[in-house]
Design a protein around this motif. Sequence first.
Motif, PDB file in Angstrom:
ATOM      1  N   ARG A  94       0.863  -1.184   0.000  1.00 15.00           N
ATOM      2  CA  ARG A  94       0.000   0.000   0.000  1.00 15.00           C
ATOM      3  C   ARG A  94       0.902   1.238   0.000  1.00 15.00           C
ATOM      4  NH1 ARG A  94      -3.101  -1.396   5.357  1.00 15.00           N
ATOM      5  NH2 ARG A  94      -0.903  -1.725   5.876  1.00 15.00           N
ATOM      6  N   LEU A  95       0.930   1.929  -1.121  1.00 18.95           N
ATOM      7  CA  LEU A  95       1.864   3.036  -1.346  1.00 18.95           C
ATOM      8  C   LEU A  95       1.109   4.358  -1.363  1.00 18.95           C
ATOM      9  CD1 LEU A  95       4.658   4.174  -2.174  1.00 18.95           C
ATOM     10  CD2 LEU A  95       4.050   3.626  -4.553  1.00 18.95           C
ATOM     11  N   GLY A  96       1.524   5.284  -0.502  1.00 18.63           N
ATOM     12  CA  GLY A  96       0.965   6.636  -0.491  1.00 18.63           C
ATOM     13  C   GLY A  96       1.939   7.598  -1.154  1.00 18.63           C
ATOM     14  N   VAL A  97       1.433   8.477  -2.018  1.00 20.86           N
ATOM     15  CA  VAL A  97       2.296   9.325  -2.835  1.00 20.86           C
ATOM     16  C   VAL A  97       1.771  10.754  -2.872  1.00 20.86           C
ATOM     17  CG1 VAL A  97       3.412   9.571  -5.078  1.00 20.86           C
ATOM     18  CG2 VAL A  97       2.729   7.310  -4.296  1.00 20.86           C
ATOM     19  N   SER A  98       2.665  11.721  -2.725  1.00 18.06           N
ATOM     20  CA  SER A  98       2.320  13.122  -2.977  1.00 18.06           C
ATOM     21  C   SER A  98       2.163  13.337  -4.478  1.00 18.06           C
ATOM     22  CB  SER A  98       3.414  14.044  -2.435  1.00 18.06           C
ATOM     23  OG  SER A  98       3.470  13.999  -1.024  1.00 18.06           O
ATOM     24  N   GLU A  99       1.284  14.262  -4.856  1.00 21.42           N
ATOM     25  CA  GLU A  99       0.911  14.387  -6.269  1.00 21.42           C
ATOM     26  C   GLU A  99       2.068  14.828  -7.157  1.00 21.42           C
ATOM     27  OE1 GLU A  99      -2.641  16.256  -9.072  1.00 21.42           O
ATOM     28  OE2 GLU A  99      -2.441  16.893  -6.980  1.00 21.42           O
ATOM     29  N   THR A 100       2.999  15.621  -6.628  1.00 22.97           N
ATOM     30  CA  THR A 100       4.144  16.037  -7.439  1.00 22.97           C
ATOM     31  C   THR A 100       4.928  14.833  -7.937  1.00 22.97           C
ATOM     32  OG1 THR A 100       4.348  18.165  -6.300  1.00 22.97           O
ATOM     33  CG2 THR A 100       6.306  17.345  -7.429  1.00 22.97           C
ATOM     34  N   ILE A 101       5.076  13.812  -7.096  1.00 19.47           N
ATOM     35  CA  ILE A 101       5.789  12.603  -7.493  1.00 19.47           C
ATOM     36  C   ILE A 101       5.027  11.873  -8.604  1.00 19.47           C
ATOM     37  CG2 ILE A 101       6.731  10.398  -6.692  1.00 19.47           C
ATOM     38  CD1 ILE A 101       8.114  12.902  -5.576  1.00 19.47           C
ATOM     39  N   THR A 134      -0.470  10.716   8.521  1.00 17.51           N
ATOM     40  CA  THR A 134      -1.498  10.116   9.363  1.00 17.51           C
ATOM     41  C   THR A 134      -1.750   8.671   8.961  1.00 17.51           C
ATOM     42  OG1 THR A 134      -2.551  12.277   9.697  1.00 17.51           O
ATOM     43  CG2 THR A 134      -3.885  10.314  10.134  1.00 17.51           C
ATOM     44  N   GLN A 135      -1.844   8.420   7.671  1.00 18.42           N
ATOM     45  CA  GLN A 135      -2.112   7.064   7.200  1.00 18.42           C
ATOM     46  C   GLN A 135      -0.963   6.114   7.523  1.00 18.42           C
ATOM     47  OE1 GLN A 135      -3.880   6.680   3.180  1.00 18.42           O
ATOM     48  NE2 GLN A 135      -4.010   8.918   3.190  1.00 18.42           N
ATOM     49  N   LEU A 136       0.268   6.605   7.409  1.00 18.82           N
ATOM     50  CA  LEU A 136       1.413   5.748   7.712  1.00 18.82           C
ATOM     51  C   LEU A 136       1.463   5.418   9.198  1.00 18.82           C
ATOM     52  CD1 LEU A 136       3.921   4.392   6.448  1.00 18.82           C
ATOM     53  CD2 LEU A 136       5.224   6.436   7.083  1.00 18.82           C
ATOM     54  N   LEU A 143       4.078   2.414   2.875  1.00 17.73           N
ATOM     55  CA  LEU A 143       5.196   3.236   2.419  1.00 17.73           C
ATOM     56  C   LEU A 143       4.635   4.550   1.905  1.00 17.73           C
ATOM     57  CD1 LEU A 143       8.233   3.572   1.582  1.00 17.73           C
ATOM     58  CD2 LEU A 143       7.629   2.435  -0.585  1.00 17.73           C
ATOM     59  N   ALA A 144       5.324   5.652   2.194  1.00 14.19           N
ATOM     60  CA  ALA A 144       4.850   6.965   1.758  1.00 14.19           C
ATOM     61  C   ALA A 144       5.985   7.746   1.118  1.00 14.19           C
ATOM     62  CB  ALA A 144       4.278   7.742   2.937  1.00 14.19           C
ATOM     63  N   PHE A 145       5.675   8.401   0.004  1.00 15.03           N
ATOM     64  CA  PHE A 145       6.578   9.362  -0.623  1.00 15.03           C
ATOM     65  C   PHE A 145       5.996  10.742  -0.342  1.00 15.03           C
ATOM     66  CE2 PHE A 145       7.387   6.015  -4.176  1.00 15.03           C
ATOM     67  CZ  PHE A 145       8.156   5.273  -3.300  1.00 15.03           C
ATOM     68  N   LEU A 146       6.614  11.470   0.592  1.00 11.36           N
ATOM     69  CA  LEU A 146       6.003  12.705   1.084  1.00 11.36           C
ATOM     70  C   LEU A 146       7.054  13.753   1.394  1.00 11.36           C
ATOM     71  CD1 LEU A 146       6.893  12.154   4.168  1.00 11.36           C
ATOM     72  CD2 LEU A 146       4.654  11.112   4.412  1.00 11.36           C
ATOM     73  N   LEU A 147       6.579  14.963   1.677  1.00 13.23           N
ATOM     74  CA  LEU A 147       7.475  16.013   2.139  1.00 13.23           C
ATOM     75  C   LEU A 147       7.926  15.647   3.543  1.00 13.23           C
ATOM     76  CD1 LEU A 147       5.560  19.194   0.898  1.00 13.23           C
ATOM     77  CD2 LEU A 147       7.666  18.243  -0.047  1.00 13.23           C
ATOM     78  N   GLY A 148       9.202  15.509   3.723  1.00 15.00           N
ATOM     79  CA  GLY A 148       9.672  15.004   5.005  1.00 15.00           C
ATOM     80  C   GLY A 148      11.031  15.562   5.366  1.00 15.00           C
ATOM     81  N   PRO A 149      11.703  14.830   6.242  1.00 18.10           N
ATOM     82  CA  PRO A 149      11.343  13.500   6.755  1.00 18.10           C
ATOM     83  C   PRO A 149      10.372  13.577   7.927  1.00 18.10           C
ATOM     84  CG  PRO A 149      13.446  14.165   7.648  1.00 18.10           C
ATOM     85  CD  PRO A 149      13.021  15.262   6.704  1.00 18.10           C
ATOM     86  N   MET A 150       9.870  12.404   8.332  1.00 21.84           N
ATOM     87  CA  MET A 150       9.051  12.302   9.533  1.00 21.84           C
ATOM     88  C   MET A 150       9.960  12.099  10.731  1.00 21.84           C
ATOM     89  SD  MET A 150       5.892   9.897   8.161  1.00 21.84           S
ATOM     90  CE  MET A 150       5.171   9.733   9.806  1.00 21.84           C
ATOM     91  N   GLU A 151       9.654  12.756  11.808  1.00 25.16           N
ATOM     92  CA  GLU A 151      10.495  12.685  13.003  1.00 25.16           C
ATOM     93  C   GLU A 151       9.962  11.696  14.035  1.00 25.16           C
ATOM     94  OE1 GLU A 151      13.304  14.076  13.022  1.00 25.16           O
ATOM     95  OE2 GLU A 151      13.030  15.325  11.237  1.00 25.16           O
ATOM     96  N   GLU A 152       8.838  11.042  13.726  1.00 28.02           N
ATOM     97  CA  GLU A 152       8.253  10.115  14.684  1.00 28.02           C
ATOM     98  C   GLU A 152       9.168   8.920  14.941  1.00 28.02           C
ATOM     99  OE1 GLU A 152       6.794  11.570  12.324  1.00 28.02           O
ATOM    100  OE2 GLU A 152       4.867  12.389  12.952  1.00 28.02           O
ATOM    101  N   THR A 269      10.733  12.566   0.714  1.00 24.90           N
ATOM    102  CA  THR A 269      11.346  11.470   1.451  1.00 24.90           C
ATOM    103  C   THR A 269      10.453  10.237   1.373  1.00 24.90           C
ATOM    104  OG1 THR A 269      12.233  13.103   3.017  1.00 24.90           O
ATOM    105  CG2 THR A 269      12.294  10.801   3.690  1.00 24.90           C
ATOM    106  N   ALA A 270      11.075   9.075   1.296  1.00 24.60           N
ATOM    107  CA  ALA A 270      10.347   7.805   1.429  1.00 24.60           C
ATOM    108  C   ALA A 270      10.352   7.425   2.910  1.00 24.60           C
ATOM    109  CB  ALA A 270      11.002   6.712   0.605  1.00 24.60           C
ATOM    110  N   CYS A 271       9.179   7.159   3.471  1.00 24.72           N
ATOM    111  CA  CYS A 271       9.065   6.820   4.889  1.00 24.72           C
ATOM    112  C   CYS A 271       8.257   5.540   5.067  1.00 24.72           C
ATOM    113  CB  CYS A 271       8.377   7.948   5.664  1.00 24.72           C
ATOM    114  SG  CYS A 271       9.292   9.505   5.686  1.00 24.72           S
ATOM    115  N   TRP A 272       8.673   4.719   6.009  1.00 27.01           N
ATOM    116  CA  TRP A 272       7.939   3.494   6.341  1.00 27.01           C
ATOM    117  C   TRP A 272       8.197   3.146   7.801  1.00 27.01           C
ATOM    118  CZ3 TRP A 272      12.435   3.867   3.707  1.00 27.01           C
ATOM    119  CH2 TRP A 272      13.535   3.111   4.156  1.00 27.01           C
ATOM    120  N   MET A 273       7.293   2.356   8.371  1.00 25.34           N
ATOM    121  CA  MET A 273       7.414   1.977   9.769  1.00 25.34           C
ATOM    122  C   MET A 273       8.362   0.798   9.916  1.00 25.34           C
ATOM    123  SD  MET A 273       5.396   4.157  11.255  1.00 25.34           S
ATOM    124  CE  MET A 273       5.261   3.490  12.909  1.00 25.34           C
ATOM    125  N   GLN A 274       9.208   0.849  10.920  1.00 26.94           N
ATOM    126  CA  GLN A 274      10.059  -0.290  11.231  1.00 26.94           C
ATOM    127  C   GLN A 274       9.193  -1.461  11.662  1.00 26.94           C
ATOM    128  OE1 GLN A 274      12.677   0.979  14.334  1.00 26.94           O
ATOM    129  NE2 GLN A 274      13.742   2.494  13.092  1.00 26.94           N
TER     130      GLN A 274
END
Length: 327
Positions: A94-101, A134-136, A143-152, A269-274
Amino acid sequence: MIDLRNIETFFWVARLGGFRAAAEKLSATQPAISQRIASLESGLGVRLFERNSRGITLTAKGGELLSHAERMLQMRSDMQQAARAQNIMSGTLRLGVSETIVHTWLPSLMEYMHEAYPALMVEIQVDTSTGLRTQLASHQIDLAFLLGPMEEPRVESLHLCRYPLAWIASPQLRLGRPPISLKRLGRWPVITYTSNTDPHRAVRRILLEGGVQTPRMYGSSALSVIVRMTLDGIGTAVIAPVILGRELAQGQLQVLQVRAPELPSLNYTACWMQGPDSHVARTVAQAAQYIARQDAARIATSPMTLEAPPLVPALGSNPRSPGKSDK
């Protein structure tokens, strides 16, 4: 003897915060999840969760054992991956993507994935970076391609690409000779990303500091809307020119020379949960990083031949200038 399936259940109940979410994740019933947890607690001789009317929480011992459970699941995943060829990946990502990508190198990535991992299904969700975070975090996407990185905590990331922003307008607007002042630009609306984004806030700050006391800003999460309104001559836009190859080459839009501080860039940035099931997300993220770098090299060597898929159809001439209320 401790059943590894029960350990996996313990891990996901703890991570997702409830029996129902873990049941959905593991394609099991809630009674089955409860039974597995009870069996594991009996086998270990400790309570893993405190149960009350508000839900469940990890006990102190449960929190201590969670890291051990994760390591056991990670070892299982590593063994499974080592036993298979590198190009064997299956299931659904399940891949989440920002529209620019979407309008830059995502098609190239999907072509690569189709050839390299034909057994892997990909479900693509296009959303704002805020929505993708939020979805990630809630495990709705892998996996998300988003403006990042996420600091969580527990989020892994890879830098993908950087796209500068620019002031864009239709030649239909009578903006005057360059360089254009911010006060002159302030006679038209500025069309850009939504108000909860860093680019929107940066543009508003630049306009205010440039003497535009009440900047009119139209925000949209859809790039096609921003481009459509800009082509129609409704106002100027602040977006990444990388998505406008055809519109710029055909003269439908132009990059403006503005007397203003430098605009920020979009850093993706590409972000995913460990976790024990993160191998696929990590592999796709690494492929995306490679594809994005190849695309950046192509743009750097052939900036004048860049062509992005058109977001809107070509328009005829429709000159506009600010009405009386703009003056």
